[in-house]
Scaffold this motif. Structure first.
Motif, PDB file in Angstrom:
ATOM      1  N   PRO A 239       0.920  -1.342   0.077  1.00 34.41           N
ATOM      2  CA  PRO A 239      -0.049  -0.002  -0.101  1.00 34.41           C
ATOM      3  C   PRO A 239       0.818   1.210   0.117  1.00 34.41           C
TER       4      PRO A 239
ATOM      5  N   THR B  74      -2.920   4.608  -6.380  1.00 35.73           N
ATOM      6  CA  THR B  74      -3.829   3.319  -6.085  1.00 35.73           C
ATOM      7  C   THR B  74      -3.429   2.006  -6.292  1.00 35.73           C
TER       8      THR B  74
ATOM      9  N   ILE C 280      -3.832  -2.040  -6.772  1.00 36.13           N
ATOM     10  CA  ILE C 280      -4.730  -3.071  -6.787  1.00 36.13           C
ATOM     11  C   ILE C 280      -3.924  -4.492  -7.011  1.00 36.13           C
TER      12      ILE C 280
ATOM     13  N   THR D 123      -3.804  -9.207  -7.052  1.00 37.74           N
ATOM     14  CA  THR D 123      -4.365 -10.471  -6.691  1.00 37.74           C
ATOM     15  C   THR D 123      -3.901 -10.964  -5.263  1.00 37.74           C
ATOM     16  N   ASP D 124      -4.840 -11.531  -4.153  1.00 41.45           N
ATOM     17  CA  ASP D 124      -4.146 -12.043  -2.919  1.00 41.45           C
ATOM     18  C   ASP D 124      -3.240 -13.314  -3.147  1.00 41.45           C
TER      19      ASP D 124
ATOM     20  N   GLN E 292      -9.986  -3.937 -13.460  1.00 40.22           N
ATOM     21  CA  GLN E 292      -9.980  -3.165 -12.315  1.00 40.22           C
ATOM     22  C   GLN E 292      -8.874  -2.195 -12.364  1.00 40.22           C
TER      23      GLN E 292
ATOM     24  N   SER F 111     -10.001   1.736 -12.174  1.00 40.86           N
ATOM     25  CA  SER F 111      -9.598   2.611 -11.081  1.00 40.86           C
ATOM     26  C   SER F 111      -8.833   3.784 -11.673  1.00 40.86           C
TER      27      SER F 111
ATOM     28  N   PRO G 238      -9.887  -0.959  -4.383  1.00 40.33           N
ATOM     29  CA  PRO G 238     -10.345  -2.055  -4.286  1.00 40.33           C
ATOM     30  C   PRO G 238      -9.915  -3.264  -3.487  1.00 40.33           C
ATOM     31  N   ASP G 239     -10.757  -4.175  -3.273  1.00 37.97           N
ATOM     32  CA  ASP G 239     -10.310  -5.302  -2.321  1.00 37.97           C
ATOM     33  C   ASP G 239      -9.620  -6.053  -3.452  1.00 37.97           C
ATOM     34  N   LEU G 240      -8.359  -6.847  -2.936  1.00 39.72           N
ATOM     35  CA  LEU G 240      -7.465  -7.910  -3.751  1.00 39.72           C
ATOM     36  C   LEU G 240      -8.492  -8.703  -4.537  1.00 39.72           C
ATOM     37  N   LEU G 241      -8.041  -9.248  -5.639  1.00 40.13           N
ATOM     38  CA  LEU G 241      -8.935 -10.336  -6.204  1.00 40.13           C
ATOM     39  C   LEU G 241      -8.481 -11.711  -5.560  1.00 40.13           C
ATOM     40  N   SER G 242      -9.358 -12.607  -5.410  1.00 34.06           N
ATOM     41  CA  SER G 242      -9.298 -13.677  -4.899  1.00 34.06           C
ATOM     42  C   SER G 242      -8.934 -14.969  -6.094  1.00 34.06           C
TER      43      SER G 242
END
Length: 326
Positions: free
Chosen positions: A150, A155, A157, A159-160, A296, A300, A313-317
């Motif tokens: 972060p 911004t 973005i 993947t998790d 994404q 963004s 945004p949230d991390l992509l799973s």
């Protein structure tokens, strides 16, 4: 031969049954348009062969409707798939794309200078290049960075990766392997470090020892080389590779050692590239959704350009895809 009449916004508006202002918003990529209306306008544009006048639009809005993309290299499958996804998503919003690659010794400040000189409205920074994104403060560009810690300056973005690696490692441990060896990616890659972290977390949670990490460079050749070194110990029964190319090298190394996958050594990769199901045996791997990631990233960035919300945004799973290698 008479020149074909240029299609105007008014003609598109009449065809779609909307106002000229709505057509303008769609042409300029504004999010303030109902999705069904946007589709109707875009269909009218396609039917009539409408092409926005970018030069006039740049003078009117102060924007060129061009995005930049910065990557260390496009030789890796992940980066090339991200480029494709970003290009398609940008085009769907009426944005052009300018690509700058850094090479092994590239200077990201120079890349940002080039993009500013070309008047891009903002830029997306991919994968290994994000290690250089600390220079972004001086870029004077709106930035979206893919796979990075972060940072309030831009911004982020992604993947998790850690979650995907944990799932892969847990799958191998649940199959009865006492531990799992790891073919890691480059040390300066955030994605690689997160995948290594997920692998370590899964081993620690299971009370399993963590073998020494073997480190490749994302290529199948490096995966094969490092897997050969692992296999020389004779203690390896499971390998989690940080990407599918290195997993491919590991599959070959196992075969050349006279052992079998998955009977003697199980192998799991990461990414789920297009050919993963065609490996011998078909590769069990962790799928990350490059299309969603590209969408994404563009969403963004365009939101930042057009003054929308700037929340990351949230991390992509990612998801484990079970095949025959593990």
């Amino acid at each position: 031969m008479p020149q074909a009449k240029r299609v105007s916004m008014a003609m598109v508006a009449a065809r779609a049954g909307v106002s000229g202002q709505t057509v303008s918003r769609v042409a300029n990529g504004s999010p303030k348009v109902d999705p069904d209306t946007r589709l109707r306008v875009e269909q009218a544009m396609a039917d009539l062969g409408y092409r926005p006048n970018r030069a006039a639009r740049a003078l009117r809005t102060g924007r060129t409707h061009t995005l930049g993309l910065v990557a260390q290299t496009l030789a890796t499958v992940g980066n090339s798939r991200m480029l494709q996804a970003v290009a398609e998503s940008a085009a769907s919003r009426g944005y052009a794309l300018t690509v700058v690659t850094l090479g092994a010794d590239g200077d990201i400040s120079e890349a940002f200078d080039r993009l500013r000189d070309q008047g891009v409205d903002g830029a997306i920074v991919l994968n290994e290049a994000t290690a250089l994104a600390r220079d972004a403060a001086a870029a004077e560009l709106r930035l979206v960075v893919v796979d990075s810690p972060p940072d309030e300056r831009f911004t982020v973005i992604g993947t998790d990766h850690a979650a995907g690696a944990r799932t892969a490692t847990e799958h191998l441990l649940s199959a009865g392997h006492r531990t799992v060896h790891h073919l890691a990616g480059p040390v300066d890659s955030f994605a690689a470090s997160e995948r290594e972290r997920g692998w370590r977390d899964a081993l620690a949670a299971a009370g399993a020892s963590a073998p020494e990490v073997a480190r490749g460079d994302w290529t199948s050749a490096s995966g094969g080389r490092e897997a050969h070194r692992m296999l020389e110990t004779g203690e390896v029964t499971a390998i989690f590779a940080a990407n599918d190319q290195m997993a491919l090298g590991a599959l070959r190394a196992v075969a050349e050692s006279g052992r079998h996958v998955p009977g003697d050594v199980a192998v799991v990769g990461f990414d789920d590239i297009a050919d993963a199901a065609e490996f011998q045996p078909p590769l069990t791997t962790v799928r990350q959704d490059f299309d969603a990631l590209g969408e994404q990233a563009v969403h963004s960035l365009v939101s930042r350009i057009e003054g929308g919300a700037d929340a990351a945004p949230d991390l992509l799973s990612p998801a484990l895809v079970l095949r025959a290698s593990a």
